[in-house]
Scaffold this motif. Structure first.
Motif, PDB file in Angstrom:
ATOM      1  N   ALA A 118      -9.997   0.345  -5.543  1.00 41.23           N
ATOM      2  CA  ALA A 118      -9.811   1.700  -5.001  1.00 41.23           C
ATOM      3  C   ALA A 118      -8.658   2.395  -5.156  1.00 41.23           C
ATOM      4  O   ALA A 118      -8.739   3.592  -5.455  1.00 41.23           O
ATOM      5  CB  ALA A 118     -10.226   1.456  -3.383  1.00 41.23           C
ATOM      6  N   ALA A 119      -7.579   1.556  -5.265  1.00 42.06           N
ATOM      7  CA  ALA A 119      -6.341   2.491  -5.905  1.00 42.06           C
ATOM      8  C   ALA A 119      -6.414   2.867  -7.093  1.00 42.06           C
ATOM      9  O   ALA A 119      -5.735   4.132  -7.175  1.00 42.06           O
ATOM     10  CB  ALA A 119      -5.253   1.406  -5.275  1.00 42.06           C
TER      11      ALA A 119
ATOM     12  N   ASN B 133      -9.410  -3.418  -2.588  1.00 41.50           N
ATOM     13  CA  ASN B 133      -8.272  -2.417  -2.362  1.00 41.50           C
ATOM     14  C   ASN B 133      -7.625  -1.948  -3.663  1.00 41.50           C
ATOM     15  O   ASN B 133      -7.297  -0.952  -3.976  1.00 41.50           O
ATOM     16  CB  ASN B 133      -7.318  -3.164  -1.388  1.00 41.50           C
ATOM     17  CG  ASN B 133      -7.829  -3.219  -0.152  1.00 41.50           C
ATOM     18  OD1 ASN B 133      -8.931  -2.664   0.342  1.00 41.50           O
ATOM     19  ND2 ASN B 133      -6.958  -3.958   0.753  1.00 41.50           N
TER      20      ASN B 133
ATOM     21  N   ASP C 145      -9.005   3.755  -8.780  1.00 40.90           N
ATOM     22  CA  ASP C 145      -9.806   4.859  -9.108  1.00 40.90           C
ATOM     23  C   ASP C 145      -9.139   6.296  -8.495  1.00 40.90           C
ATOM     24  O   ASP C 145      -9.746   7.116  -8.989  1.00 40.90           O
ATOM     25  CB  ASP C 145     -11.162   4.569  -8.545  1.00 40.90           C
ATOM     26  CG  ASP C 145     -11.973   3.387  -9.173  1.00 40.90           C
ATOM     27  OD1 ASP C 145     -11.639   3.224 -10.044  1.00 40.90           O
ATOM     28  OD2 ASP C 145     -12.832   2.790  -8.421  1.00 40.90           O
ATOM     29  N   THR C 146      -8.260   6.113  -7.905  1.00 48.45           N
ATOM     30  CA  THR C 146      -7.386   7.320  -7.461  1.00 48.45           C
ATOM     31  C   THR C 146      -6.295   7.997  -8.292  1.00 48.45           C
ATOM     32  O   THR C 146      -5.768   8.992  -8.052  1.00 48.45           O
ATOM     33  CB  THR C 146      -6.821   7.322  -5.938  1.00 48.45           C
ATOM     34  OG1 THR C 146      -5.768   6.214  -6.219  1.00 48.45           O
ATOM     35  CG2 THR C 146      -7.878   6.740  -4.909  1.00 48.45           C
ATOM     36  N   LEU C 147      -6.126   7.014  -9.483  1.00 47.90           N
ATOM     37  CA  LEU C 147      -5.120   7.470 -10.374  1.00 47.90           C
ATOM     38  C   LEU C 147      -5.450   8.646 -11.095  1.00 47.90           C
ATOM     39  O   LEU C 147      -6.917   8.716 -11.519  1.00 47.90           O
ATOM     40  CB  LEU C 147      -4.855   6.389 -11.272  1.00 47.90           C
ATOM     41  CG  LEU C 147      -4.002   5.242 -10.907  1.00 47.90           C
ATOM     42  CD1 LEU C 147      -3.882   4.059 -12.010  1.00 47.90           C
ATOM     43  CD2 LEU C 147      -2.770   5.680 -10.485  1.00 47.90           C
ATOM     44  N   ASP C 148      -4.604   9.867 -11.428  1.00 48.38           N
ATOM     45  CA  ASP C 148      -5.027  10.732 -12.209  1.00 48.38           C
ATOM     46  C   ASP C 148      -5.085  10.694 -13.492  1.00 48.38           C
ATOM     47  O   ASP C 148      -6.052  11.334 -14.206  1.00 48.38           O
ATOM     48  CB  ASP C 148      -4.148  11.757 -11.703  1.00 48.38           C
ATOM     49  CG  ASP C 148      -4.163  12.535 -10.260  1.00 48.38           C
ATOM     50  OD1 ASP C 148      -5.219  12.600  -9.814  1.00 48.38           O
ATOM     51  OD2 ASP C 148      -3.109  13.190  -9.786  1.00 48.38           O
TER      52      ASP C 148
ATOM     53  N   ARG D 197      -5.342   4.287 -15.884  1.00 46.64           N
ATOM     54  CA  ARG D 197      -6.500   3.383 -15.320  1.00 46.64           C
ATOM     55  C   ARG D 197      -6.865   2.200 -16.063  1.00 46.64           C
ATOM     56  O   ARG D 197      -7.162   1.275 -15.610  1.00 46.64           O
ATOM     57  CB  ARG D 197      -7.689   4.185 -15.021  1.00 46.64           C
ATOM     58  CG  ARG D 197      -7.615   5.284 -13.774  1.00 46.64           C
ATOM     59  CD  ARG D 197      -8.961   6.009 -13.550  1.00 46.64           C
ATOM     60  NE  ARG D 197      -8.726   6.915 -12.748  1.00 46.64           N
ATOM     61  CZ  ARG D 197      -9.758   7.719 -12.211  1.00 46.64           C
ATOM     62  NH1 ARG D 197     -11.089   7.591 -12.515  1.00 46.64           N
ATOM     63  NH2 ARG D 197      -9.624   8.812 -11.662  1.00 46.64           N
TER      64      ARG D 197
ATOM     65  N   ASN E 219       0.876  -1.132   0.077  1.00 47.60           N
ATOM     66  CA  ASN E 219       0.209   0.042   0.009  1.00 47.60           C
ATOM     67  C   ASN E 219       0.819   1.186   0.047  1.00 47.60           C
ATOM     68  O   ASN E 219       0.262   2.235  -0.384  1.00 47.60           O
ATOM     69  CB  ASN E 219      -0.846  -0.093   1.354  1.00 47.60           C
ATOM     70  CG  ASN E 219      -2.401  -1.086   0.937  1.00 47.60           C
ATOM     71  OD1 ASN E 219      -2.472  -1.400   0.005  1.00 47.60           O
ATOM     72  ND2 ASN E 219      -2.756  -1.271   2.154  1.00 47.60           N
TER      73      ASN E 219
ATOM     74  N   ALA F 254       1.958   4.216  -7.220  1.00 45.57           N
ATOM     75  CA  ALA F 254       1.026   3.561  -8.418  1.00 45.57           C
ATOM     76  C   ALA F 254       2.138   3.003  -9.455  1.00 45.57           C
ATOM     77  O   ALA F 254       2.992   3.895 -10.106  1.00 45.57           O
ATOM     78  CB  ALA F 254      -0.093   4.459  -8.761  1.00 45.57           C
TER      79      ALA F 254
END
Length: 582
Positions: free
Chosen positions: A241-242, A238, A244-247, A252, A204, A208
């Protein structure tokens, strides 16, 4: 044979023909010319003599099978008239439009044909300015002369101008891809010792990227193999969710593709389909052309990974359509390089290298000011395609005002990220300055040990890297190089080596300029943290005079320590994952 089977067989024969054409050295434009010019209908017999004169045997065999498949179904076989063989270096055939004229080509050959049509329309080759000579291989700038820097003065003088910038070196350390690879290796060891919770805490904290996605999915596989579906689904949650946080939306798509493949392997077809649809919904949200091209490449790569070749072909074709809309030459060539990177990312390096080779032909037709960025992108793309020698050749075409040794170091990092230490070693031999070569050889030595090769090559590289450090004169350059070499030695568990990191500290303290000294101390603090040396890292942070620099390095080291010391971390006796006890 059903219509669907015929279509699949037709597509397969098309790919065989394309591959044979590339292998035989036939220019795609020439292949089009041979197949389509002066065609005639022959329902009764094959003109073997003319066929053999017009097309090399390897390609003729493929075309015969394709012709039989189409001919018996349609009752018509198209045959070209006899022509003498055309040399590979001949000018290409007249440009063919991106419409019906290229419909019969596979996407990878279509891209090459479109590139050739565009490239041949560019102005003639622009001469390189006489005051900016090309860099001959083996004699890169900053290489030591026959009598290199006096090693007796290795302590150095802070009045000399350093070669490296410590603030840039600190930024480079924070984005170093070998860090994620190191964490990936450590997490695999934790998981192998049946510590999935500690492994998850470490993963975690990773940046990324493919290393993080692969490590998370490895934990999911661990629970899947134990039949623990609840824990597996939690890990997959998890993961999602990780992602989906990518800019970056294109990134993605790539991560969702890995998730869809994993779900497919688990037999979760409905969940995999939902993930695929989520990935397919992202490209229409993009308005920037570069992002659209990147997203299309990731989408095609996702289909390749899922074994859906039909959708992959459609996606590659769409990328080709987007690329030909760009009219600015420099940007157009970079888009083709991006396409080659997408090929490599999907495991199709055999498509990437021919495309990059064709891009290489037209760089000298660009204005001199536009070439450097394309050559840098080209060199990195060749490294991603696992072709280090072509990458080195691209660097050799840069003018002497560029930073070829720093670029070679970047290429070495790319090859090491792919697990190719010996390919990286072939590039390190072209580094002349000990500042660059010492860091490269230490990184390669660590990579060899990370791959399980505790051999004499790694030991020799570490020894030579330490010897090279003696030839570095300026304390700024010493601190940066010694910090890198020391970190890699800790990672390789070289407990019997000289404490290089302490020498980096001494070098940083000799720097006279306060701000430069603070950046050097911050760099060494970051190196200590990545080596798991918490007390030493904190001590160096306390030495920094600039509060802003101290705060920034504090945030960085906290993140690093979170990764290396997850809650309830396991201490392996005799071979600790984290070397904090040293």
């Amino acid at each position: 044979m059903t219509t669907t089977k015929i279509q699949r067989r037709t597509a397969e024969l098309q790919r065989i023909r394309d591959a044979q054409a590339l292998e035989a050295g036939i220019h795609p434009a020439q292949l089009l010319y041979r197949l389509r010019s002066k065609a005639r209908v022959n329902k009764k017999k094959f003109d073997w003599d003319n066929l053999q004169k017009a097309i090399p045997p390897a390609v003729a065999a493929g075309l015969l099978v394709a012709g039989l498949s189409f001919g018996f179904g349609c009752g018509v076989i198209l045959m070209p008239q006899a022509r003498p063989p055309m040399p590979v270096e001949s000018p290409p055939a007249p440009p063919v439009s991106a419409g019906d004229g290229l419909r019969g080509l596979s996407p990878e050959l279509e891209a090459i044909q479109q590139l050739l049509s565009f490239g041949e329309a560019l102005p003639p080759v622009q001469p390189n300015p006489t005051d900016q000579p090309l860099i001959p291989l083996g004699t890169l700038p900053n290489a030591p002369a026959e009598n290199p820097r006096d090693t007796a003065g290795a302590v150095g003088s802070s009045t000399d101008k350093p070669i490296l910038d410590p603030s840039k070196a600190l930024a480079r350390l924070r984005s170093d891809r070998t860090w994620n690879r190191h964490l990936h290796k450590l997490s695999a060891r934790l998981l192998a010792e049946d510590h999935p919770d500690q492994t998850l805490a470490m993963v975690n904290a990773m940046d990324a990227g493919d290393a993080k996605w692969g490590a998370l999915l490895a934990i999911a596989d661990y629970h899947q193999n134990l039949g623990n579906s609840e824990a597996r689904n939690q890990i997959l949650g998890n993961y999602r969710a990780a992602v989906d946080t990518l800019d970056g939306l294109p990134q993605r798509i790539g991560a969702l593709g890995l998730l869809a493949r994993t779900l497919t392997n688990y037999g979760e077809s409905e969940r995999a389909l939902e993930v695929i649809r989520a990935a397919e919904e992202l490209p229409p949200r993009l308005t920037n052309q570069a992002s659209q091209i990147a997203a299309g490449g990731y989408l095609a790569g996702m289909y390749v990974g899922l074994g859906d070749d039909g959708k992959a072909q459609i996606a590659w074709k769409e990328v080709n359509r987007l690329i030909i809309q760009e009219k600015f030459p420099q940007t157009r060539l970079i888009y083709y390089i991006d396409l080659a990177n997408a090929y490599s990312h999907s495991g199709r390096q055999n498509y990437a290298v021919p495309l990059l080779s064709h891009v290489s032909r037209y760089i000298e037709r660009l204005p001199e000011a536009d070439r450097a960025v394309v050559l840098r992108s080209l060199a990195l793309a060749f490294a991603k395609a696992r072709d280090p020698q072509s990458a080195l050749e691209a660097i050799s075409r840069m003018n002497s005002a560029e930073d070829p040794q720093g670029m070679i170091l970047d290429l070495i990092g790319e090859l090491l990220a792919q697990g190719l230490p010996y390919g990286a070693l072939s590039l390190a031999e072209h580094l002349g300055d000990p500042i660059f070569r010492s860091r490269a050889e230490a990184a390669i030595a660590w990579s060899l040990t990370a791959e399980g090769e505790q051999n004499s090559v790694a030991q020799s590289l570490f020894r030579h890297a330490n010897e090279l450090l003696k030839g570095i004169a300026h304390p700024v350059d010493q601190a940066i190089a010694m910090g890198d070499v020391g970190r890699y030695q800790y990672w390789a568990e070289q407990v019997d080596t000289v404490p290089i990191l302490s020498q980096a500290t001494a070098a940083a303290q000799r720097i006279n300029e306060p701000r430069m000294r603070d950046f050097a101390l911050a760099l060494v603090a970051g190196e200590y943290a990545r080596a798991g040396q918490w007390p030493s890292s904190r001590e160096h942070q306390a030495m920094i005079g600039d509060p802003a620099i101290a705060a920034a390095v504090g945030q960085d080291t906290d993140r690093v320590m979170t990764a290396l010391a997850p809650p309830h971390a396991v201490d392996f006796s005799g071979s600790s994952l984290v070397h904090g006890a040293r």
